[in-house]
Scaffold this motif. Structure first.
Motif, PDB file in Angstrom:
ATOM      1  N   LEU A 266       0.827  -1.211   0.000  1.00  0.00           N
ATOM      2  CA  LEU A 266       0.000   0.000   0.000  1.00  0.00           C
ATOM      3  C   LEU A 266       0.861   1.260   0.000  1.00  0.00           C
ATOM      4  N   LEU A 267       1.964   1.237   0.741  1.00  0.00           N
ATOM      5  CA  LEU A 267       2.881   2.381   0.719  1.00  0.00           C
ATOM      6  C   LEU A 267       3.421   2.599  -0.692  1.00  0.00           C
ATOM      7  N   GLY A 268       3.747   1.496  -1.387  1.00  0.00           N
ATOM      8  CA  GLY A 268       4.236   1.606  -2.755  1.00  0.00           C
ATOM      9  C   GLY A 268       3.173   2.137  -3.705  1.00  0.00           C
ATOM     10  N   ALA A 275       8.287   8.826 -13.996  1.00  0.00           N
ATOM     11  CA  ALA A 275       7.799   8.638 -15.356  1.00  0.00           C
ATOM     12  C   ALA A 275       8.365   7.348 -15.944  1.00  0.00           C
ATOM     13  N   GLY A 276       7.480   6.539 -16.515  1.00  0.00           N
ATOM     14  CA  GLY A 276       7.910   5.308 -17.156  1.00  0.00           C
ATOM     15  C   GLY A 276       8.117   4.136 -16.224  1.00  0.00           C
ATOM     16  N   VAL A 277       7.903   4.322 -14.923  1.00  0.00           N
ATOM     17  CA  VAL A 277       8.099   3.251 -13.948  1.00  0.00           C
ATOM     18  C   VAL A 277       6.762   2.558 -13.683  1.00  0.00           C
ATOM     19  N   PRO A 279       3.972   1.125 -11.732  1.00  0.00           N
ATOM     20  CA  PRO A 279       3.550   1.283 -10.336  1.00  0.00           C
ATOM     21  C   PRO A 279       3.350  -0.054  -9.627  1.00  0.00           C
ATOM     22  N   LEU A 280       2.949  -1.104 -10.362  1.00  0.00           N
ATOM     23  CA  LEU A 280       2.784  -2.414  -9.740  1.00  0.00           C
ATOM     24  C   LEU A 280       4.141  -2.963  -9.295  1.00  0.00           C
ATOM     25  N   ALA A 281       5.173  -2.711 -10.080  1.00  0.00           N
ATOM     26  CA  ALA A 281       6.520  -3.149  -9.711  1.00  0.00           C
ATOM     27  C   ALA A 281       7.017  -2.404  -8.478  1.00  0.00           C
ATOM     28  N   VAL A 282       6.725  -1.104  -8.410  1.00  0.00           N
ATOM     29  CA  VAL A 282       7.115  -0.304  -7.236  1.00  0.00           C
ATOM     30  C   VAL A 282       6.443  -0.863  -5.981  1.00  0.00           C
ATOM     31  N   ALA A 283       5.142  -1.163  -6.099  1.00  0.00           N
ATOM     32  CA  ALA A 283       4.400  -1.663  -4.943  1.00  0.00           C
ATOM     33  C   ALA A 283       4.877  -3.057  -4.538  1.00  0.00           C
TER      34      ALA A 283
END
Length: 329
Positions: A266-268, A275-277, A279-283
């Motif tokens: 959730l924090l992710g 840009a270009g990243v 969001p599912l990978a970040v999370a």
């Protein structure tokens, strides 16, 4: 920042004993003992707060333990719904090898009045936040006198009323009831064992997990975050999956790792990605890092962010990869 409200309808006191050796039927004296207010939603909120999020934990606790709860580290996060008597106690026994034996007390029934008070407390906290998340965590109690679990229809209705996205981390009959009508659930977080039970077959590879998760997504859930224990975790949507794994600096207590991983996810999600990243990978990376961070803690409540822990991310994972862990967290 997006606010996140957690619901723990069956709060608990976590008692953790550390022993040298644990043998069935034998006497053991603990080397140390700790006691803290817990329950999965409380654990999630504690990790969220450690990550800088605006969070509140609506939790049902027995009146006998409220004074103790208000003196603990998580006290500022707690929105306590009091019920008569003592709070159930969940016990963890950790031996010198790091193995955790956990015994959870049965969940006591909840009166209709206490359930109404819980719903009311959720409404207050959700109304105080813009575009919030509501996290439904842990086991659900029976509604006293009915023989049935408390009905989450009112919880989901109040979430809709306040424009809240809904994340769910539960199991057993509560999970079955939710999956009978999962439309509107934004995030579901089973471990591999729970996911296997839900689809009714063993999950031996990463591909098996993705296929099972997509079956759940097809029922109306937006994202499934499946915890695979020491194997890592995988986030699955209708057309995308991301695998992530992080090494823990040490293993002190595996209880609560799944709660920290959910908080990390959730924090992710609530961060603005570059840009270009993806969001599912970040999370997913954030979830893996927080889960690894949690197992290095002696308690189920984490303190501070996972500094120095970096996840390995695979946006096109090898789906033939065989699972080596039971996936419990």
């Amino acid at each position: 920042m997006t606010g996140i409200v957690t619901l723990t309808a069956a709060g608990a006191i976590d008692a953790t004993y550390r022993v040298g050796t644990l043998r069935r039927g034998a006497f053991a004296r603990a080397d140390s003992y700790a006691r803290e207010v817990s329950g999965k939603g409380v654990n999630v909120s504690a990790a969220l707060a450690a990550g800088g999020a605006d969070t509140a934990a609506v939790v049902v606790l027995g009146t006998d333990d409220v004074r103790f709860a208000r003196a603990g580290l998580t006290a500022p996060l707690l929105r306590i719904v009091e019920v008569p008597g003592a709070t159930r106690v969940n016990t963890s026994i950790i031996d010198a090898g790091g193995a955790t034996t956990k015994v959870n007390a049965p969940t006591p029934p909840l009166s209709p009045e206490a359930w109404d008070a819980t719903i009311s407390a959720l409404g207050v906290e959700l109304a105080a936040r813009t575009s919030p998340w509501l996290v439904i965590s842990g086991s659900l109690p029976e509604l006293a006198g009915t023989g049935a679990l408390v009905d989450l229809a009112a919880v989901r209705a109040i979430a809709r009323e306040h424009g809240a996205r809904v994340a769910v981390d539960t199991s057993g009959a509560a999970l079955d009831a939710l999956l009978a009508d999962p439309v509107g659930i934004d995030l579901l977080t089973p471990n591999a064992e729970e996911l296997s039970a839900t689809v009714g077959r063993p999950l031996d590879t990463l591909g098996d997990v993705v296929t099972a998760a997509r079956e759940i997504v097809s029922r109306g859930v937006t994202t499934v975050l499946a915890s695979l224990g020491a194997d890592g975790l995988i986030a699955v949507t209708a057309d995308h999956e991301v695998f992530a794994r992080a090494e823990a600096p040490s293993v002190a207590n595996t209880a609560g790792a799944g709660d920290a991983a959910l908080a990390g996810f959730l924090l992710g999600l609530t961060r603005e990605p570059a840009a270009g990243v993806d969001p599912l990978a970040v999370a997913a990376a954030s979830a893996a890092e927080w889960g690894a961070h949690a197992v290095a803690h002696a308690s189920t409540i984490v303190e501070g962010p996972p500094l120095g822990i970096r996840a390995v991310i695979e946006t096109t994972p090898d789906l033939s990869h065989a699972l080596t862990d039971e996936g419990q967290a």
